[in-house]
Motif scaffolding. Structure first.
Motif, PDB file in Angstrom:
ATOM      1  N   MET A  89       0.941  -1.184  -0.053  1.00  0.00           N
ATOM      2  CA  MET A  89      -0.006   0.258  -0.126  1.00  0.00           C
ATOM      3  C   MET A  89       0.986   1.203  -0.025  1.00  0.00           C
ATOM      4  N   TYR A  90       0.405   2.296  -0.675  1.00  0.00           N
ATOM      5  CA  TYR A  90       1.005   3.667  -0.586  1.00  0.00           C
ATOM      6  C   TYR A  90       0.633   4.447   0.776  1.00  0.00           C
ATOM      7  N   VAL A  91       1.609   5.121   1.327  1.00  0.00           N
ATOM      8  CA  VAL A  91       1.348   5.870   2.375  1.00  0.00           C
ATOM      9  C   VAL A  91       1.948   7.328   2.438  1.00  0.00           C
ATOM     10  N   ASN A  92       1.517   8.286   3.160  1.00  0.00           N
ATOM     11  CA  ASN A  92       2.165   9.468   3.179  1.00  0.00           C
ATOM     12  C   ASN A  92       3.012   9.483   4.448  1.00  0.00           C
ATOM     13  N   ALA A  93       3.979  10.225   4.650  1.00  0.00           N
ATOM     14  CA  ALA A  93       4.768  10.451   5.876  1.00  0.00           C
ATOM     15  C   ALA A  93       4.906  11.865   6.026  1.00  0.00           C
ATOM     16  N   LYS A  94       4.768  12.106   7.329  1.00  0.00           N
ATOM     17  CA  LYS A  94       4.924  13.356   7.787  1.00  0.00           C
ATOM     18  C   LYS A  94       5.805  13.634   9.204  1.00  0.00           C
ATOM     19  N   MET A  95       6.481  14.693   9.115  1.00  0.00           N
ATOM     20  CA  MET A  95       7.234  14.782  10.324  1.00  0.00           C
ATOM     21  C   MET A  95       7.016  16.415  10.740  1.00  0.00           C
ATOM     22  N   ASN A  96       6.808  16.716  12.015  1.00  0.00           N
ATOM     23  CA  ASN A  96       6.758  18.150  12.689  1.00  0.00           C
ATOM     24  C   ASN A  96       8.176  18.594  12.756  1.00  0.00           C
ATOM     25  N   LYS A  97       8.428  19.602  11.703  1.00  0.00           N
ATOM     26  CA  LYS A  97       9.768  20.095  11.903  1.00  0.00           C
ATOM     27  C   LYS A  97      10.285  21.148  13.005  1.00  0.00           C
ATOM     28  N   GLU A  98       9.294  22.210  12.813  1.00  0.00           N
ATOM     29  CA  GLU A  98       9.381  23.226  13.719  1.00  0.00           C
ATOM     30  C   GLU A  98       7.997  24.087  13.827  1.00  0.00           C
ATOM     31  N   SER A  99       7.972  24.913  15.076  1.00  0.00           N
ATOM     32  CA  SER A  99       6.519  25.422  15.305  1.00  0.00           C
ATOM     33  C   SER A  99       7.113  27.141  15.258  1.00  0.00           C
ATOM     34  N   PHE A 100       6.204  28.041  14.546  1.00  0.00           N
ATOM     35  CA  PHE A 100       6.545  29.468  14.579  1.00  0.00           C
ATOM     36  C   PHE A 100       5.202  30.048  14.984  1.00  0.00           C
ATOM     37  N   ALA A 101       5.674  31.191  16.191  1.00  0.00           N
ATOM     38  CA  ALA A 101       4.646  31.759  16.430  1.00  0.00           C
ATOM     39  C   ALA A 101       4.302  33.139  15.640  1.00  0.00           C
ATOM     40  N   GLU A 102       3.172  33.475  15.335  1.00  0.00           N
ATOM     41  CA  GLU A 102       2.625  34.638  14.711  1.00  0.00           C
ATOM     42  C   GLU A 102       3.379  34.766  13.373  1.00  0.00           C
ATOM     43  N   ALA A 103       3.040  33.660  12.764  1.00  0.00           N
ATOM     44  CA  ALA A 103       3.580  33.615  11.116  1.00  0.00           C
ATOM     45  C   ALA A 103       2.595  33.377  10.262  1.00  0.00           C
ATOM     46  N   MET A 104       2.745  33.699   9.124  1.00  0.00           N
ATOM     47  CA  MET A 104       1.779  33.531   7.899  1.00  0.00           C
ATOM     48  C   MET A 104       2.483  32.888   6.883  1.00  0.00           C
ATOM     49  N   ALA A 105       1.633  32.050   6.383  1.00  0.00           N
ATOM     50  CA  ALA A 105       2.001  31.128   5.078  1.00  0.00           C
ATOM     51  C   ALA A 105       1.456  31.651   3.821  1.00  0.00           C
ATOM     52  N   LEU A 106       2.491  31.850   3.004  1.00  0.00           N
ATOM     53  CA  LEU A 106       2.301  32.576   1.552  1.00  0.00           C
ATOM     54  C   LEU A 106       2.724  31.733   0.651  1.00  0.00           C
ATOM     55  N   PRO A 107       2.134  31.742  -0.679  1.00  0.00           N
ATOM     56  CA  PRO A 107       2.739  31.069  -1.855  1.00  0.00           C
ATOM     57  C   PRO A 107       3.895  31.797  -2.419  1.00  0.00           C
ATOM     58  N   PHE A 108       4.787  30.718  -3.026  1.00  0.00           N
ATOM     59  CA  PHE A 108       6.271  31.289  -3.497  1.00  0.00           C
ATOM     60  C   PHE A 108       6.075  32.772  -4.299  1.00  0.00           C
ATOM     61  N   LEU A 109       5.106  32.674  -5.179  1.00  0.00           N
ATOM     62  CA  LEU A 109       4.946  33.817  -6.152  1.00  0.00           C
ATOM     63  C   LEU A 109       4.757  35.356  -5.564  1.00  0.00           C
ATOM     64  N   SER A 110       4.250  35.152  -4.245  1.00  0.00           N
ATOM     65  CA  SER A 110       3.832  36.276  -3.881  1.00  0.00           C
ATOM     66  C   SER A 110       5.107  36.997  -2.882  1.00  0.00           C
ATOM     67  N   VAL A 111       6.208  36.216  -2.891  1.00  0.00           N
ATOM     68  CA  VAL A 111       7.405  37.078  -1.982  1.00  0.00           C
ATOM     69  C   VAL A 111       8.543  37.094  -3.184  1.00  0.00           C
ATOM     70  N   LYS A 112       9.127  38.311  -3.190  1.00  0.00           N
ATOM     71  CA  LYS A 112      10.145  38.580  -4.009  1.00  0.00           C
ATOM     72  C   LYS A 112      11.125  39.562  -3.415  1.00  0.00           C
ATOM     73  N   ASP A 113      12.515  39.188  -3.272  1.00  0.00           N
ATOM     74  CA  ASP A 113      13.069  39.862  -2.511  1.00  0.00           C
ATOM     75  C   ASP A 113      13.100  40.243  -1.233  1.00  0.00           C
ATOM     76  N   ASN A 114      12.416  39.471  -0.543  1.00  0.00           N
ATOM     77  CA  ASN A 114      12.065  39.567   0.844  1.00  0.00           C
ATOM     78  C   ASN A 114      10.942  40.388   1.069  1.00  0.00           C
ATOM     79  N   ALA A 115      10.258  40.490   0.328  1.00  0.00           N
ATOM     80  CA  ALA A 115       8.972  41.734   0.360  1.00  0.00           C
ATOM     81  C   ALA A 115       7.936  41.228  -0.426  1.00  0.00           C
ATOM     82  N   VAL A 116       6.732  41.801  -0.118  1.00  0.00           N
ATOM     83  CA  VAL A 116       5.465  41.250  -0.513  1.00  0.00           C
ATOM     84  C   VAL A 116       4.634  42.535  -0.995  1.00  0.00           C
TER      85      VAL A 116
END
Length: 372
Positions: A291-318
């Motif tokens: 059977m095919y399975v997915n594997a996941k590991m929690n790497k780190e947790s960040f407080a007061e952060a926002m997740a954005l797509p790659f295209l929205s960030v350029k030269d460390n600015a949005v």
């Protein structure tokens, strides 16, 4: 005459009204086009800062830690064992899976043992004469020999002269040949080395099999592993924590995996390392070979952060939409995963433009469309 004049007046007024309506409609349409041409719609995401867990995800296929291709080192007619030789049949450790007819080999071995028994009996007279002190142990050895059972161990030779005596009379060589045949008899049987399942069958009972012919494939059940491709930059995290969460194709968590080994060779196709995790199913969950399975590991947790797509960030600015205008806001990138960046530096409620932005004149009105 009056009626005729009246009809003419009515026709003239109707024509004037129609002309005025068409002119007015054209002006309204032109105004709409003008408004539309001065408006641009851009996709935006509303900032919602919160604690975000950065996870590493991958995939793989479950395989048994032990998989055996059942084949025999002898030739003959295949015989059924303690279980049916069919795909999907389960067996227990110690059960006979299959065997090869060994009647001919047994008769041949019995005949050779009979000849050996005669050989020992013939040399006993010389043993009693030349080695009277050793006669008792050799006579005891002679009495223990049975055609229907394995040969007993050879008596210990107390001198080089005694060893040479029995060697020249072919006792030792014949003994070793018979022991070799006895051990070969075990190769006519295949006994399950573990609890498992038959996955494939290539020959049915009654068929003639040759030496090395594949008869079946078996796998050990309950002892599985999964091969996961890892990027080099993520290897340290997996080696440090070593535990992953295993879920099935529907996203249901079914077990955990523990890192057991990592390949030292880069996969040429994926440019990643192959890591192997031993899997333990959660209570009430089942894991199957293949059977095919997915594997996941929690790497780190960040407080007061926002997740954005790659295209929205350029030269460390949005680019942020504020009062129909585009404003550039600097951000700090905390981490990245495929297609997503975790950033800080934005205020809740800001409208971040998620696409590439071109330069628009001041007369253009920009409207944001929220991206779900």
């Amino acid at each position: 005459m009056k009626v005729r004049h009246f009809v003419i007046v009515i026709l003239v007024l109707a024509t004037i009204g129609a002309i005025y309506y068409r002119i007015n409609s054209a002006e309204q349409e032109e105004r709409k086009k003008t408004v539309s041409s001065n408006t641009v719609y851009l996709p935006v995401m509303e900032v919602e800062n919160r604690t975000r867990i950065f996870t590493l995800e991958s995939y793989g296929q479950v395989n048994s830690n032990h998989q055996i291709e059942l084949a025999f080192e002898v030739s003959g007619r295949l015989k059924k064992g303690d279980v049916d030789l069919k795909p999907g049949v389960s067996f227990r450790r110690g059960q006979l899976i299959a065997s090869v007819d060994n009647a001919e080999a047994i008769f041949s071995l019995s005949a050779r043992k009979s000849t050996f028994l005669t050989l020992i009996a013939n040399v006993m007279a010389d043993v009693k004469m030349d080695y009277p002190d050793q006669a008792e142990k050799w006579n005891s050895f002679l009495q223990k020999i049975s055609i229907d059972s394995y040969l007993p161990p050879l008596p210990v030779m107390n001198s080089k002269k005694e060893e040479l005596f029995f060697t020249t009379r072919n006792v030792i060589s014949e003994y070793n040949n018979i022991r070799s045949q006895e051990l070969r008899l075990e190769k006519y049987f295949f006994v399950a080395p573990f609890d498992g399942t038959i996955t494939e069958v290539f020959a049915d009972p009654g068929a003639i099999v040759n030496m090395g012919t594949r008869v079946a494939s078996i796998v050990k059940t309950g002892d599985y592993e999964v091969k996961i491709p890892l990027m080099l930059k993520d290897l340290n995290y997996f080696e440090t924590k070593g535990i992953i969460e295993i879920s099935d194709a529907s996203g249901d968590v079914i077990g955990t995996g523990k890192l057991s080994r990592v390949s030292n060779v880069i996969n040429k196709n994926t440019q990643s390392l192959d890591a192997y995790f031993s899997i333990t199913a959660l209570p009430g969950k089942r894991i199957f070979n293949g059977m095919y399975v997915n594997a996941k590991m929690n790497k780190e947790s960040f407080a007061e952060a926002m997740a954005l797509p790659f295209l929205s960030v350029k030269d460390n600015a949005v680019n942020v939409l504020k009062d129909s205008a585009i404003v550039t806001v600097p951000v700090q990138i905390l981490a990245s995963i495929p297609d997503t960046l975790l950033v800080i530096g934005l205020q809740d409620g800001m409208q971040v433009i998620t696409d590439q932005v071109t330069t628009y004149p001041d007369s253009i009105r920009i409207i944001g469309i929220k991206k779900r």
